[in-house]
Scaffold this active site. Sequence first.
Site, PDB file in Angstrom:
ATOM      1  N   HIS A   8      -5.726  11.957  29.318  1.00 29.09           N
ATOM      2  CA  HIS A   8      -5.451  11.588  27.919  1.00 29.09           C
ATOM      3  C   HIS A   8      -6.674  11.044  27.190  1.00 29.09           C
ATOM      4  CE1 HIS A   8      -1.094  12.260  27.958  1.00 29.09           C
ATOM      5  NE2 HIS A   8      -1.179  11.916  29.227  1.00 29.09           N
ATOM      6  N   SER A  25      -1.000   7.295  30.480  1.00 28.88           N
ATOM      7  CA  SER A  25      -0.301   8.273  29.661  1.00 28.88           C
ATOM      8  C   SER A  25       0.901   7.684  28.925  1.00 28.88           C
ATOM      9  CB  SER A  25       0.132   9.460  30.516  1.00 28.88           C
ATOM     10  OG  SER A  25       0.882   9.035  31.627  1.00 28.88           O
ATOM     11  N   ASP A  71      -8.454   9.949  36.673  1.00 31.65           N
ATOM     12  CA  ASP A  71      -7.811  11.050  35.951  1.00 31.65           C
ATOM     13  C   ASP A  71      -7.937  10.751  34.455  1.00 31.65           C
ATOM     14  OD1 ASP A  71      -6.017  12.736  34.602  1.00 31.65           O
ATOM     15  OD2 ASP A  71      -4.689  12.888  36.333  1.00 31.65           O
ATOM     16  N   GLU A 120      -6.222   5.930  36.081  1.00 30.55           N
ATOM     17  CA  GLU A 120      -6.331   6.836  34.938  1.00 30.55           C
ATOM     18  C   GLU A 120      -7.286   6.219  33.929  1.00 30.55           C
ATOM     19  OE1 GLU A 120      -2.617   8.187  33.201  1.00 30.55           O
ATOM     20  OE2 GLU A 120      -1.661   8.145  35.156  1.00 30.55           O
ATOM     21  N   HIS A 145      -0.071   8.505  37.142  1.00 33.13           N
ATOM     22  CA  HIS A 145       0.796   9.661  36.860  1.00 33.13           C
ATOM     23  C   HIS A 145       1.458  10.217  38.124  1.00 33.13           C
ATOM     24  CE1 HIS A 145       1.647  13.841  35.494  1.00 33.13           C
ATOM     25  NE2 HIS A 145       1.806  13.262  34.317  1.00 33.13           N
ATOM     26  N   LYS A 192      -4.277  18.931  27.123  1.00 35.98           N
ATOM     27  CA  LYS A 192      -4.005  17.876  26.136  1.00 35.98           C
ATOM     28  C   LYS A 192      -5.034  17.954  25.004  1.00 35.98           C
ATOM     29  CE  LYS A 192      -1.092  15.676  29.334  1.00 35.98           C
ATOM     30  NZ  LYS A 192      -1.020  14.996  30.613  1.00 35.98           N
ATOM     31  N   ASN A 243       0.750  16.416  22.744  1.00 34.97           N
ATOM     32  CA  ASN A 243      -0.513  15.996  23.363  1.00 34.97           C
ATOM     33  C   ASN A 243      -1.708  16.758  22.789  1.00 34.97           C
ATOM     34  OD1 ASN A 243       0.666  14.189  25.189  1.00 34.97           O
ATOM     35  ND2 ASN A 243       1.207  15.852  26.567  1.00 34.97           N
TER      36      ASN A 243
HETATM   37  C1  LIG Z   1      -0.395  15.251  31.824  1.00 41.34           C
HETATM   38  C2  LIG Z   1      -1.085  14.672  32.984  1.00 41.34           C
HETATM   39  C3  LIG Z   1      -1.381  15.455  34.094  1.00 41.34           C
HETATM   40  C4  LIG Z   1      -0.887  16.859  34.237  1.00 41.34           C
HETATM   41  O1  LIG Z   1      -1.680  17.745  33.543  1.00 41.34           O
HETATM   42  P1  LIG Z   1      -1.105  19.205  33.250  1.00 41.34           P
HETATM   43  O2  LIG Z   1      -2.322  19.973  32.881  1.00 41.34           O
HETATM   44  O3  LIG Z   1      -0.119  19.070  32.143  1.00 41.34           O
HETATM   45  O4  LIG Z   1      -0.477  19.689  34.516  1.00 41.34           O
HETATM   46  C5  LIG Z   1      -2.124  14.899  35.097  1.00 41.34           C
HETATM   47  N1  LIG Z   1      -2.529  13.621  35.059  1.00 41.34           N
HETATM   48  C6  LIG Z   1      -2.238  12.829  34.016  1.00 41.34           C
HETATM   49  C7  LIG Z   1      -2.711  11.418  34.018  1.00 41.34           C
HETATM   50  C8  LIG Z   1      -1.493  13.326  32.946  1.00 41.34           C
HETATM   51  O5  LIG Z   1      -1.190  12.539  31.934  1.00 41.34           O
END
Ligand SMILES: *Cc1c(COP(=O)(O)O)cnc(C)c1O
Length: 370
Positions: free
Chosen positions: A201, A173, A198, A169, A125, A223, A39
């Site tokens: 990505h 992801s 969120d 999102e 997620h 990421k 990532n």
């Molecule tokens: C990877 C991810 C997370 C978690 O993030 P971390 O910092 O790895 O705990 C949260 N939300 C989404 C949509 C993700 O893809």
Amino acid sequence: MPALDDIAAQKLALLDEKQLRRTLREPAAMQELVSFSSNDYLGLSAHPKVIKAAESALKTYGLGGTASRLAGGNHAEYGVLEAALAQWKHYTAARVFSSGYAANIGVIPALVGAGDLIIADRLVHACMIDGAKLSGAQMMRFAHNHLDHCREILAAHRGEYAHCLLMTEAVFSMDGDTAPLQALAKLAEEFEAWLLVDSAHALQPLEWEKKPENIIEITTLSKALGALGGAVLGSQLLVDYITNTARSLIFSTGLPPSVVAGANAALQVVQAEPQRAQRALALAQHFANAMQLAPAQSAIVPLQLGEAKKAMEGSEKLAQRGFFVPAIRPPTVPPNTARLRFAFRYDHTDAQVNELIRTLRELGICPCEP
Ligand SMILES: *Cc1c(COP(=O)(O)O)cnc(C)c1O
């Protein structure tokens, strides 16, 4: 009473049967594979400026976060990063958590509770689902990116609840596609709901024709920034409120100063060098095009193969040919949508991507017929 080991053995055997047992994986570089799994899309985790900033903070502050941010762990690096993050993403305030996961499970219960309604995209997620469960709010799901379905749920049920939170999102992801954010914001406004996005990505700040008023964004530093940590972004009042309420912030040790300083250095590089994000996206688009897949909307391209077994075999064959491409299986994705997930990075060479395409063709790995 059965022994704990017997229970563990039984449950693992069930996973083995379904080809769903998970294993820890070392970084692909250690197996001398070219990784399409990381990532670290922008190649920042090992950037010299990032390492230098982290080293310097390590020497100044030592290794640990030493305490919760509300109990003396709020070292100076935090303020610098939060101001920079808020400015970059066009919010008035940001609060950094110890991970994206921690941000979601802390923020969602701070916003809604029993008697409230969460309406979430079917593919959000796991940590958003966990946050929703912790909140005690009623959760309903709409079909992936399906605005009409979301509207139907709002029309049928919004009135039965006090507050309503729409969750999605920015970039999904495991699918790499993007959400229709502006349209969702409109729906939220029409039905007096709040919108939580969120952007874990996403490689760039969210773009709006008209930025919604009742928006809250969660993101990760782990990421595109190649570091560790999560963040919530919104108005100053909202962020102050969350700081006083989010249990995963209050009752957990803050990040090590070196990580926060490194994330800040990475953020500076992202802003100074937009070509990094452009190249990761361009490579994904080239790959999707060559493989006759749907046009890539992000650095993530899935190649759906159906059964978990097929995805595992594909992943193994690719490893034999020098590529690390993870097989993504249920429950991470819905049943019968197991896939290979390709994540493209700024620092992949054109030759590596073209070799990957050639190898996939040679192995006859192509998307299953719908
Ligand atoms: C990877 C991810 C997370 C978690 O993030 P971390 O910092 O790895 O705990 C949260 N939300 C989404 C949509 C993700 O893809």
